[in-house]
Design an enzyme around this catalytic site. Structure first.
Site, PDB file in Angstrom:
ATOM      1  N   TYR A  31       0.830  -1.206   0.000  1.00 53.84           N
ATOM      2  CA  TYR A  31       0.000   0.000   0.000  1.00 53.84           C
ATOM      3  C   TYR A  31       0.864   1.255   0.000  1.00 53.84           C
ATOM      4  O   TYR A  31       1.720   1.443   0.855  1.00 53.84           O
ATOM      5  CB  TYR A  31      -0.941   0.005   1.196  1.00 53.84           C
ATOM      6  CG  TYR A  31      -2.089  -0.977   1.091  1.00 53.84           C
ATOM      7  CD1 TYR A  31      -2.387  -1.616  -0.109  1.00 53.84           C
ATOM      8  CD2 TYR A  31      -2.881  -1.280   2.193  1.00 53.84           C
ATOM      9  CE1 TYR A  31      -3.441  -2.516  -0.212  1.00 53.84           C
ATOM     10  CE2 TYR A  31      -3.937  -2.168   2.105  1.00 53.84           C
ATOM     11  CZ  TYR A  31      -4.208  -2.789   0.902  1.00 53.84           C
ATOM     12  OH  TYR A  31      -5.254  -3.686   0.819  1.00 53.84           O
ATOM     13  N   PRO A  35     -16.389  -1.916   0.674  1.00 48.54           N
ATOM     14  CA  PRO A  35     -17.794  -2.043   1.070  1.00 48.54           C
ATOM     15  C   PRO A  35     -18.633  -0.798   0.816  1.00 48.54           C
ATOM     16  O   PRO A  35     -19.853  -0.893   0.678  1.00 48.54           O
ATOM     17  CB  PRO A  35     -17.702  -2.334   2.576  1.00 48.54           C
ATOM     18  CG  PRO A  35     -16.447  -1.657   3.005  1.00 48.54           C
ATOM     19  CD  PRO A  35     -15.495  -1.872   1.850  1.00 48.54           C
ATOM     20  N   LEU A  36     -18.002   0.365   0.738  1.00 50.43           N
ATOM     21  CA  LEU A  36     -18.740   1.605   0.484  1.00 50.43           C
ATOM     22  C   LEU A  36     -18.828   1.935  -1.003  1.00 50.43           C
ATOM     23  O   LEU A  36     -19.389   2.966  -1.385  1.00 50.43           O
ATOM     24  CB  LEU A  36     -18.098   2.769   1.246  1.00 50.43           C
ATOM     25  CG  LEU A  36     -18.260   2.705   2.775  1.00 50.43           C
ATOM     26  CD1 LEU A  36     -17.388   3.758   3.447  1.00 50.43           C
ATOM     27  CD2 LEU A  36     -19.714   2.882   3.176  1.00 50.43           C
ATOM     28  N   ALA A  37     -18.258   1.053  -1.833  1.00 52.38           N
ATOM     29  CA  ALA A  37     -18.390   1.177  -3.290  1.00 52.38           C
ATOM     30  C   ALA A  37     -17.991   2.557  -3.798  1.00 52.38           C
ATOM     31  O   ALA A  37     -18.691   3.175  -4.614  1.00 52.38           O
ATOM     32  CB  ALA A  37     -19.824   0.835  -3.732  1.00 52.38           C
ATOM     33  N   GLY A  50     -18.205   5.312  -2.520  1.00 51.67           N
ATOM     34  CA  GLY A  50     -19.124   6.375  -2.139  1.00 51.67           C
ATOM     35  C   GLY A  50     -20.286   6.584  -3.077  1.00 51.67           C
ATOM     36  O   GLY A  50     -21.064   7.532  -2.915  1.00 51.67           O
TER      37      GLY A  50
END
Length: 325
Positions: free
Chosen positions: A61, A231-233, A235
């Site tokens: 990262y 998980p929040l795609a 936004g």
């Protein structure tokens, strides 16, 4: 409701995980600045303020700068390391010179990767180490020797995988002396293959599904904690309008907004609650360093408990853009 598998293994009781991929600036060789460190400190503080105690990393990262930045946060706060769970990953080698990017589960690469992560983080151990993506050249016996050495030396306490199928997990486990306790997969209202694989058994539509058959059931049976990355795609259901969105995604974003307003909560909480409602007790990995967006997720667990079957299916079908078979 059954207990989270990862909690039963004594790893973490945190229902949400903060993904630290944005830490340290860009994916380049530019140095870490004090501003980057301050941004990370604020993100960690926001996460802890809503009960998050687990932090997700990978050795690649921002080309190692994410771990190094987090290490500086830990150094500035003595005692913090013992209060949190750190998870990192290895197995991806970025492109370098004439060499393309590749995957590497060799004994030497696993050990070198962990040593690098420990040095950058400034810690003696990782709570969890994941193999990042499947390596076609994997030799399970070689992975087993590396894992055993890391476990016996106290440098890694638990092991898992990311983006792997049933067969790939079983292939690894036949040589391991320890269980694989995590499988991290892409899951969100915008990435529904994990559900479509379930409902399209014996359906022509199932041929278009890109998810390993039986993986959800396997992980639940084996007490492998399923974590959701993305998980929040990005936004797209919580206020960030991306260009050329399909109409059904726009409608779903409007539905999320309406539910949030009716329930007196945030759109982020509704999006995460939808995932967390699944009986596999999916553990979302929130990939943001924005403190406001992190704290907006605070109500997700409660909303998951309150969400009805009807609301869950309404969101699912809307995000699919077509009726169930």
């Amino acid at each position: 409701m059954r207990i989270m598998p990862i909690e039963k293994r004594g790893i973490s009781d945190s229902r949400l995980v903060l993904g630290c991929m944005p830490f340290g600036g860009g994916w380049n060789s530019e140095p870490i600045t004090q501003e980057h460190i301050k941004e990370a400190e604020k993100a960690v503080e926001a996460a802890r303020s809503i009960g998050i105690t687990m932090f997700d990393h990978a050795n690649i990262y921002t080309r190692g700068k994410a771990e190094e930045t987090f290490g500086k946060v830990l150094k500035a706060q003595p005692g913090l390391r013992e209060q949190i769970v750190i998870q990192s990953k290895c197995g991806i080698r970025l492109a370098e010179g004439d060499l393309p990017g590749m995957f590497d589960f060799s004994y030497s690469h696993i050990l070198e990767s962990v040593e690098g992560s420990l040095k950058r983080l400034g810690t003696d151990y990782l709570d969890v180490l994941l193999l990042h993506r499947p390596d076609p050249l994997v030799e399970p016996e070689e992975v087993a020797v590396a894992f055993t050495k890391l476990k016996e030396s106290g440098k890694v306490r638990h092991f898992g995988v990311s983006n792997m199928s049933v067969g790939q997990i079983q292939f690894l486990e036949r040589s391991l002396s320890m269980p694989l306790v995590v499988n991290q997969l892409e899951m969100s209202l915008a990435h529904l293959h994990f559900l479509d694989e379930t409902v399209h058994v014996n359906q022509q539509a199932g041929t278009a599904v890109r998810f390993a058959e039986g993986l959800m059931e396997f992980c639940r049976t084996k007490d492998v904690q399923i974590q959701a990355w993305g998980p929040l795609a990005q936004g797209r259901f919580s206020g960030r309008a991306l260009p050329d969105e399909p109409e059904h995604i726009v409608r779903t974003a409007e539905l999320v907004k309406r539910l949030a307003e009716e329930k007196g909560t945030t759109r982020e909480a509704i999006v995460l609650a939808w995932l967390m409602k699944h009986p596999a007790l999916i553990q979302p990995v929130i990939g943001t360093a924005n403190p406001e967006r992190i704290t907006a997720c605070q109500d997700a667990e409660r909303q998951a408990e309150l969400m009805t079957r009807e609301e869950w299916y309404t969101l699912y079908v809307s995000a699919r853009g077509k009726a169930l078979p």
